[in-house]
Design a protein around this motif. Structure first.
Motif, PDB file in Angstrom:
ATOM      1  N   PHE A 132      39.719  46.450  -4.092  1.00 20.41           N
ATOM      2  CA  PHE A 132      41.147  46.728  -3.908  1.00 20.41           C
ATOM      3  C   PHE A 132      41.444  48.216  -4.044  1.00 20.41           C
ATOM      4  CE2 PHE A 132      45.126  47.525  -6.292  1.00 20.41           C
ATOM      5  CZ  PHE A 132      46.029  47.275  -5.264  1.00 20.41           C
ATOM      6  N   LEU A 133      40.972  48.832  -5.130  1.00 19.27           N
ATOM      7  CA  LEU A 133      41.289  50.236  -5.396  1.00 19.27           C
ATOM      8  C   LEU A 133      40.644  51.167  -4.375  1.00 19.27           C
ATOM      9  CD1 LEU A 133      40.937  50.101  -9.276  1.00 19.27           C
ATOM     10  CD2 LEU A 133      43.059  50.504  -8.002  1.00 19.27           C
ATOM     11  N   LEU A 134      39.385  50.931  -4.047  1.00 14.41           N
ATOM     12  CA  LEU A 134      38.691  51.781  -3.079  1.00 14.41           C
ATOM     13  C   LEU A 134      39.276  51.595  -1.678  1.00 14.41           C
ATOM     14  CD1 LEU A 134      35.096  51.124  -4.416  1.00 14.41           C
ATOM     15  CD2 LEU A 134      36.334  53.293  -4.585  1.00 14.41           C
ATOM     16  N   GLY A 135      39.624  50.335  -1.358  1.00 11.85           N
ATOM     17  CA  GLY A 135      40.271  50.091  -0.068  1.00 11.85           C
ATOM     18  C   GLY A 135      41.597  50.809   0.034  1.00 11.85           C
ATOM     19  N   ARG A 136      42.390  50.773  -1.038  1.00 10.70           N
ATOM     20  CA  ARG A 136      43.685  51.459  -1.053  1.00 10.70           C
ATOM     21  C   ARG A 136      43.509  52.974  -0.929  1.00 10.70           C
ATOM     22  NH1 ARG A 136      48.694  50.515  -3.487  1.00 10.70           N
ATOM     23  NH2 ARG A 136      48.482  48.432  -2.558  1.00 10.70           N
ATOM     24  N   ILE A 137      42.564  53.533  -1.665  1.00 11.22           N
ATOM     25  CA  ILE A 137      42.328  54.987  -1.625  1.00 11.22           C
ATOM     26  C   ILE A 137      41.872  55.410  -0.233  1.00 11.22           C
ATOM     27  CG2 ILE A 137      40.764  56.797  -2.455  1.00 11.22           C
ATOM     28  CD1 ILE A 137      40.952  55.399  -5.238  1.00 11.22           C
ATOM     29  N   LEU A 138      40.908  54.698   0.339  1.00  8.84           N
ATOM     30  CA  LEU A 138      40.423  55.051   1.673  1.00  8.84           C
ATOM     31  C   LEU A 138      41.508  54.862   2.729  1.00  8.84           C
ATOM     32  CD1 LEU A 138      36.863  53.483   1.370  1.00  8.84           C
ATOM     33  CD2 LEU A 138      37.342  55.895   1.857  1.00  8.84           C
ATOM     34  N   MET A 185      44.006  38.780  -7.182  1.00 11.43           N
ATOM     35  CA  MET A 185      43.327  40.025  -6.846  1.00 11.43           C
ATOM     36  C   MET A 185      42.503  39.877  -5.569  1.00 11.43           C
ATOM     37  SD  MET A 185      42.860  43.160  -7.285  1.00 11.43           S
ATOM     38  CE  MET A 185      43.780  43.411  -8.815  1.00 11.43           C
ATOM     39  N   GLU A 186      42.035  38.663  -5.303  1.00  9.71           N
ATOM     40  CA  GLU A 186      41.270  38.429  -4.078  1.00  9.71           C
ATOM     41  C   GLU A 186      42.138  38.695  -2.850  1.00  9.71           C
ATOM     42  OE1 GLU A 186      39.021  34.721  -1.831  1.00  9.71           O
ATOM     43  OE2 GLU A 186      39.317  34.657  -4.006  1.00  9.71           O
ATOM     44  N   GLU A 187      43.372  38.215  -2.890  1.00  8.63           N
ATOM     45  CA  GLU A 187      44.290  38.428  -1.768  1.00  8.63           C
ATOM     46  C   GLU A 187      44.656  39.902  -1.624  1.00  8.63           C
ATOM     47  OE1 GLU A 187      48.600  36.583  -0.775  1.00  8.63           O
ATOM     48  OE2 GLU A 187      46.887  35.228  -0.825  1.00  8.63           O
ATOM     49  N   LEU A 188      44.873  40.584  -2.739  1.00 13.42           N
ATOM     50  CA  LEU A 188      45.202  42.011  -2.696  1.00 13.42           C
ATOM     51  C   LEU A 188      44.036  42.828  -2.137  1.00 13.42           C
ATOM     52  CD1 LEU A 188      46.993  42.406  -6.154  1.00 13.42           C
ATOM     53  CD2 LEU A 188      48.062  42.561  -3.904  1.00 13.42           C
ATOM     54  N   ALA A 189      42.827  42.507  -2.580  1.00  8.27           N
ATOM     55  CA  ALA A 189      41.648  43.239  -2.111  1.00  8.27           C
ATOM     56  C   ALA A 189      41.434  43.014  -0.620  1.00  8.27           C
ATOM     57  CB  ALA A 189      40.417  42.797  -2.897  1.00  8.27           C
ATOM     58  N   LEU A 190      41.550  41.763  -0.173  1.00 10.82           N
ATOM     59  CA  LEU A 190      41.383  41.464   1.242  1.00 10.82           C
ATOM     60  C   LEU A 190      42.407  42.219   2.086  1.00 10.82           C
ATOM     61  CD1 LEU A 190      40.250  39.812   3.634  1.00 10.82           C
ATOM     62  CD2 LEU A 190      41.907  38.013   3.041  1.00 10.82           C
ATOM     63  N   THR A 191      43.645  42.245   1.617  1.00 12.63           N
ATOM     64  CA  THR A 191      44.710  42.923   2.368  1.00 12.63           C
ATOM     65  C   THR A 191      44.399  44.398   2.568  1.00 12.63           C
ATOM     66  OG1 THR A 191      46.376  41.357   1.558  1.00 12.63           O
ATOM     67  CG2 THR A 191      47.177  43.469   2.378  1.00 12.63           C
ATOM     68  N   GLU A 192      43.902  45.063   1.529  1.00 10.45           N
ATOM     69  CA  GLU A 192      43.599  46.497   1.658  1.00 10.45           C
ATOM     70  C   GLU A 192      42.456  46.738   2.644  1.00 10.45           C
ATOM     71  OE1 GLU A 192      45.591  48.867   0.355  1.00 10.45           O
ATOM     72  OE2 GLU A 192      46.719  47.088  -0.247  1.00 10.45           O
ATOM     73  N   ILE A 193      41.443  45.876   2.637  1.00 12.18           N
ATOM     74  CA  ILE A 193      40.325  46.027   3.572  1.00 12.18           C
ATOM     75  C   ILE A 193      40.806  45.809   5.002  1.00 12.18           C
ATOM     76  CG2 ILE A 193      38.096  45.093   4.296  1.00 12.18           C
ATOM     77  CD1 ILE A 193      37.973  46.759   1.732  1.00 12.18           C
ATOM     78  N   LEU A 194      41.664  44.818   5.204  1.00 17.09           N
ATOM     79  CA  LEU A 194      42.191  44.546   6.548  1.00 17.09           C
ATOM     80  C   LEU A 194      43.074  45.695   7.039  1.00 17.09           C
ATOM     81  CD1 LEU A 194      43.111  40.776   6.127  1.00 17.09           C
ATOM     82  CD2 LEU A 194      41.170  41.709   7.388  1.00 17.09           C
TER      83      LEU A 194
END
Length: 472
Positions: A132-138, A185-194
Motif C-alpha cells: 500500500f505505502l510503496l504503491g502510494r509513493i510510486l 488493508m488488502e483492498e487499499l493495497a490493491l487499489t494503489e497498485i491498480l
C-alpha cells in the motif's frame, strides 16, 4: 508537544532534528524512534507547519528560510535504507506518503535522491502495508519527472506489480473457498497498485504490454467481488481503469476463457446495468458516471472487437433492443438497451454519450445500415453525423426488415405494432397532436441534416404557406 503550548512548526522541526541526529548516533531505542515518527505522521496530514519536513537542511532558527527537501531525506533514510527495523521503516513511509501528497516539490526531491529506484525494488515485498505505502509513493511520483523506463527496465517495477496483482487474485480464490472476511488493508493495497498501473500505462503507453499478464488476475478479482450500489466505485472503477489502456488483441484466451467465454463480459454488463438504474443515476451522479462509465463502455467496446462469436452474440443479445421492445418506439421502458439508447442523447454525460454510440456501432459490426436498423435512425443519426459516416439511403426505406419483420427505420418499432398503436387524428387530444407534431419536426430536421434525401420539414412548409396559426 504542540498540544502543550509548543507551536506545531517548532515541534515538527524538533522531531526532524532528533531523527536526523539519531541516524548518525543511533542513541534512540526502536520504541522512541517509532514514537517520534508516529507523532510526525499525525502532523504530516496537514501541510501547514510542516515546512521542516520539506526542507533540505534543518539549520538556524525556526523562522529561517529552508531549502527544499531535508525532512524528506531523513524520512527516506529511515524508510528505505534500514529495513531491518520494520516498524520504523513503515512509519517513515507513512510520513513520506503524507508529505508527497501535500508537497508536489517533495516528489521530485525523492526522485533526485535516488529513492524511486529503492521503492520499486522493495515492491517485491508481499506485506500488504508495504504494498500500500510503496504503491502510494510510486503513484505520487508519476506526477513528477519519474524515469519510468529505468524503473521498468532496471528495477522490475512492472514484474513486481504483476506479482502483487497475482497475489491478490490468489487471495480472492482462497477466500472464496473459505469465505474468510476481506482484510481492509488488502483492498487499499490493491487499489494503489491498480492506480499505479493505470498511471504508468497512461503516461508511458509503450510499457502497457508488460502489464498484460495481469489481465486474467484483475478479471478474476472483479468476478469474485460482490458489487456495491452503485457498482462503479473503488476498487471496481480502478480494476476497469487498469485494463483500459492494455492491449486486448492476443489476450482473447484470458478475456474469453474456453470453459466460460461470457464470464468476464457478463460481469461488466452487470456493472453497467446496475450503474444505469434510475436510483444510481440521479442528476448529481450523471457527471460522475460520465468519467467512470465512459471507461467501462470503452473497455466493453474493446472486448467486442476481439470477442469470440459466442461472446459477440451474447453482447448483442444483452445490449441491443429485443423483439419485445420493438412493440413500442425504441428507447422507452427501463430495459438496459433502452437506458443505453437514452444515454446516447444525455447532455449531462457528453463522454459517455459518445462512447455509448461507438459501442452500439461496434455491436452493429461498424455497418451504418445495420446500426440504423438496430437502434433506429432517431438514435443513430447523431453518432453517424458527428463522425462523418454517410447514411445509406436504403437504410431508411420503409421495407427495412429485422429478422424477417418489417420495422420503421426511424423509430425502430415494428410496422405491425406501429399501425396497431396509431391513433386516428380525430381521436387525439390537442396535447397529443402537439407531441406528434414536435416528434415529426425533430425527425425531419435530423433527416435533412443527413443529406440522404432532399426533404422539407412539413411544419416549416406550413409556416411558409400561411397555414400555421398562433394559439393561446
Amino acid at each position: 508537544m504542540a498540544g502543550q503550548g509548543v507551536p506545531k512548526h517548532q515541534r515538527v522541526q524538533e522531531i526532524i532534528s532528533t531523527l536526523k541526529e539519531d541516524i548518525k548516533e543511533q542513541k534512540l531505542s526502536s520504541q522512541d524512534r517509532v514514537r517520534n515518527l508516529e507523532e510526525l505522521k499525525v502532523y504530516s496530514r496537514e501541510a501547514q507547519g510542516c515546512e521542516s519536513i520539506y526542507t533540505l537542511e534543518v539549520t538556524g532558527t525556526v523562522s529561517a528560510a529552508f531549502k527544499s527537501g531535508a525532512g524528506i531525506r531523513t524520512l527516506c533514510t529511515l524508510g528505505f535504507d534500514d529495513t531491518s527495523h520494520y516498524e520504523t521503516s513503515r512509519e517513515a513511509l507513512r510520513c513520506l506518503a503524507n508529505s508527497l501528497l501535500l508537497s508536489a516539490p517533495s516528489r521530485q526531491t525523492l526522485i533526485d535522491l535516488g529513492y524511486a529506484d529503492k521503492a520499486s525494488d522493495r515492491l517485491v515485498s508481499d506485506k500488504l502495508d508495504d504494498e500500500f505505502l510503496l504503491g502510494r509513493i510510486l503513484l505520487l511520483l508519476t506526477y513528477a519527472k519519474l524515469d519510468i523506463a529505468g524503473l521498468v527496465g532496471g528495477h522490475d517495477l512492472a514484474a513486481n506489480m504483476n506479482s502483487a496483482v497475482r497475489r491478490h487474485s490468489t487471495r480472492c480464490s482462497k477466500r472464496k473457498e473459505s469465505e474468510s472476511p476481506l482484510d481492509p488493508m488488502e483492498e487499499l493495497a490493491l487499489t494503489e497498485i491498480l492506480k499505479l498501473m493505470y498511471n504508468i500505462t497512461h503516461f508511458a503507453p509503450d510499457f502497457a504490454g508488460l502489464f498484460e499478464k495481469s489481465i486474467p488476475h484483475i478479471f478474476n478479482i472483479l468476478n469474485a467481488r460482490k458489487l456495491a450500489s452503485p457498482p462503479l466505485q473503488s476498487p471496481v472503477t480502478w480494476m476497469i481503469n487498469a485494463v483500459a489502456n492494455l492491449q486486448f488483441a492476443g489476450n482473447e484466451h484470458h478475456l474469453f476463457p474456453e470453459d466460460n467465454p461470457t464470464r468476464h463480459i457478463s460481469k461488466l454488463i452487470e456493472i453497467l446495468d446496475g450503474s444505469l438504474h434510475k436510483e444510481n443515476l440521479e442528476l448529481d451522479a450523471k457527471h460522475a458516471f460520465d468519467d467512470e462509465g465512459s471507461v467501462l463502455l470503452g473497455v466493453m467496446g474493446n472486448m467486442y472487437q476481439v470477442a469470440t462469436p459466442e461472446a459477440k452474440a451474447y453482447m448483442r443479445q444483452r445490449l441491443l433492443p429485443t423483439t419485445e421492445e420493438r412493440k413500442r418506439p425504441l428507447g422507452r421502458g427501463d430495459t438496459l438497451s433502452a437506458r443505453l439508447l437514452n444515454l446516447t442523447t444525455e447532455a449531462l454525460a457528453p463522454k459517455a454519450r459518445v462512447v455509448t454510440g461507438r459501442l452500439l456501432f461496434e455491436l452493429s459490426d461498424l455497418n451504418p445500415g445495420k446500426f440504423i436498423t438496430n437502434v433506429g435512425f432517431g438514435y443513430a443519426s447523431g453518432f453517424l453525423m458527428s463522425n462523418g459516416i454517410p447514411v445509406p439511403p436504403e437504410a431508411l426505406d420503409k421495407t427495412v426488415e429485422l429478422n424477417g419483420t418489417p420495422i420503421n427505420p426511424v423509430t425502430g418499432q415494428t410496422l405491425e405494432a406501429e399501425e396497431r398503436d396509431q391513433k386516428p387524428l380525430s381521436e387525439m387530444t390537442d396535447e397529443e397532436k402537439m407531441r406528434e407534431a414536435e416528434k415529426m419536426f425533430v425527425l425531419f430536421e435530423r433527416l435533412k441534416k443527413t443529406g440522404v434525401v432532399d426533404v422539407k420539414n412539413p411544419v416549416e412548409a406550413a409556416i411558409e404557406g400561411g397555414r400555421f396559426q398562433e394559439m393561446d
